[in-house]
Design a protein around this motif. Structure first.
Motif, PDB file in Angstrom:
ATOM      1  N   THR A   2       0.837  -1.190   0.000  1.00  0.00           N
ATOM      2  CA  THR A   2       0.000   0.000   0.000  1.00  0.00           C
ATOM      3  C   THR A   2       0.880   1.251   0.000  1.00  0.00           C
ATOM      4  N   THR A  30      -3.056   0.629  -3.661  1.00  0.00           N
ATOM      5  CA  THR A  30      -2.970  -0.597  -2.870  1.00  0.00           C
ATOM      6  C   THR A  30      -3.188  -1.799  -3.774  1.00  0.00           C
ATOM      7  N   SER A  32      -3.276  -6.149  -3.536  1.00  0.00           N
ATOM      8  CA  SER A  32      -3.263  -7.355  -2.706  1.00  0.00           C
ATOM      9  C   SER A  32      -3.088  -8.567  -3.593  1.00  0.00           C
ATOM     10  N   HIS A  33      -2.321  -9.525  -3.114  1.00  0.00           N
ATOM     11  CA  HIS A  33      -2.080 -10.729  -3.900  1.00  0.00           C
ATOM     12  C   HIS A  33      -1.517 -11.805  -2.980  1.00  0.00           C
TER      13      HIS A  33
END
Length: 114
Positions: A2, A30, A32-33
């Protein structure tokens, strides 16, 4: 990941290694993974910010792999545990561009490599 202001990628490898391969690409904002990262014998992994701007790492452990002869090899899931959030850890300083940062994992000792 982020706080990114430019696109980039995260590299990961066991401490002392040099296989800085991409485990996640990110865009500004941001991203996400889920990723699988090999840990060192001490349960640590090194992550690199390969971008042109500082970013914050947010790491959550959800499981680990084991090769145990007693319980069998495979993935062991566990309740999600936030292991690192550089927004709130220490001084809240983000990871600098191209700077490696090494963090301890939340995996049980049985999951660590001998």
């Amino acid at each position: 990941m982020t706080g990114a202001t430019t696109q980039g990628w995260v590299g990961a490898f066991p401490p002392g290694g040099s296989n800085n391969r991409s485990v996640m690409d990110f865009v500004p904002g941001t991203t996400s993974h889920g990723v699988t990262v090999q840990l060192g014998a001490d349960g640590r992994a090194t992550f690199t910010n390969n971008s042109g701007s500082p970013v914050h790492f947010v790491l959550t452990a959800l499981g680990y792999f084991t090769g145990s002869a007693d319980t069998g090899a495979g993935l062991r899931t566990m309740p999600a545990v936030r292991r690192l959030d550089t927004r709130t850890t220490g001084t809240g300083v983000p990871s600098r561009p191209t700077a490696p940062s090494t963090y301890r994992s939340a995996c049980p000792r049985a999951a660590r490599r001998p």
